[in-house]
Design an enzyme around this catalytic site. Sequence first.
Site, PDB file in Angstrom:
ATOM      1  N   LYS A   3     -10.517  24.481  66.295  1.00  0.00           N
ATOM      2  CA  LYS A   3     -11.714  24.799  67.074  1.00  0.00           C
ATOM      3  C   LYS A   3     -11.912  26.304  67.228  1.00  0.00           C
ATOM      4  CE  LYS A   3     -13.182  20.601  67.680  1.00  0.00           C
ATOM      5  NZ  LYS A   3     -14.433  20.158  67.016  1.00  0.00           N
ATOM      6  N   VAL A  22     -16.038  14.107  55.655  1.00  0.00           N
ATOM      7  CA  VAL A  22     -16.384  15.527  55.671  1.00  0.00           C
ATOM      8  C   VAL A  22     -15.360  16.397  54.958  1.00  0.00           C
ATOM      9  CG1 VAL A  22     -17.767  15.357  57.768  1.00  0.00           C
ATOM     10  CG2 VAL A  22     -15.316  15.903  57.945  1.00  0.00           C
ATOM     11  N   TYR A  82      -5.689  20.889  67.004  1.00  0.00           N
ATOM     12  CA  TYR A  82      -7.053  20.846  67.517  1.00  0.00           C
ATOM     13  C   TYR A  82      -7.502  22.233  67.964  1.00  0.00           C
ATOM     14  CZ  TYR A  82     -11.068  19.023  70.155  1.00  0.00           C
ATOM     15  OH  TYR A  82     -12.340  18.750  70.618  1.00  0.00           O
ATOM     16  N   ASN A 138     -20.560  17.854  63.660  1.00  0.00           N
ATOM     17  CA  ASN A 138     -20.088  17.194  64.871  1.00  0.00           C
ATOM     18  C   ASN A 138     -18.787  16.418  64.659  1.00  0.00           C
ATOM     19  OD1 ASN A 138     -20.895  16.086  67.730  1.00  0.00           O
ATOM     20  ND2 ASN A 138     -20.403  14.275  66.516  1.00  0.00           N
ATOM     21  N   ARG A 195     -21.214   7.379  66.608  1.00  0.00           N
ATOM     22  CA  ARG A 195     -20.894   7.029  67.999  1.00  0.00           C
ATOM     23  C   ARG A 195     -20.745   8.315  68.810  1.00  0.00           C
ATOM     24  NH1 ARG A 195     -14.492   5.084  67.809  1.00  0.00           N
ATOM     25  NH2 ARG A 195     -13.631   7.131  67.258  1.00  0.00           N
TER      26      ARG A 195
END
Length: 256
Positions: free
Chosen positions: A156, A61, A152, A87, A16
């Site tokens: 990142k 993952v 997060y 992703n 999605r």
Amino acid sequence: MNRLAGKVALITGGARGQGEAEARIFAAEGAKVVIADVLDEAGAKVASEIGEAARYLHLDVTNEDGWADVVKETVATFGRLDILINNAGIVRTGYIEQHSLEDFMAVVNVNQVGVFLGIRAVVAPMRESGGGSIVNISSNAGLEGVEGVVGYVASKWAVRGMTKTAAIEFGQYGIRVNSVHPGGVDTPMLGGDELGHMAESDPFQDQPIGRISQPEEIARLVLFLASDESSYSTGSEFTADGGRMAGHRDRGLVAE
């Protein structure tokens, strides 16, 4: 068209949102696509709609053995592996003092460890194919601090650093590794329970392009990096954020 003709791509989080957009545009440009996700029903539906050029495989993952199985199945099905799009990602909100270790590690395991495992898993088949392109999806949060999402942000930034190290190590094999840093993207992650309040408050109105992006806009940048058109780009970060990192408009400074 056919910018990816003859290439095979593995896209995590492809069921999605941004991953789905990448899968669809890659197939339209001639690639064979393996959609990997934990959302089995949604992922299978996307693969079915794309047709013979796509296949769905279940992948957590964070699971090392799962990566080995998916890469092996990809090569067995399509004969090679040329492109990896890391992703898949999650977010948990909370200020540092209240942020649990459990939530922090859940984000790090998917967003950071998952990328590490993915990079490591595809090097051998890409080397056998004579090279390839790995695109790691980071975020603006990998370029600056963001309040309330410490796990997060940490993950990142890590993706950005791992990208550069991988580019140094694998350039000799013709494998390019770059990171993409989107701003806000109109996907289920941003509209969900965790970050829905951000979409409602429209934090994008003061950036140069004063709107949220659509997944297809990011997918087109990823397509460029996956293709041979970006043959001299590696170890770099590519931003698609509507100008957010350039600064914001101060509507009260100058009369319009």
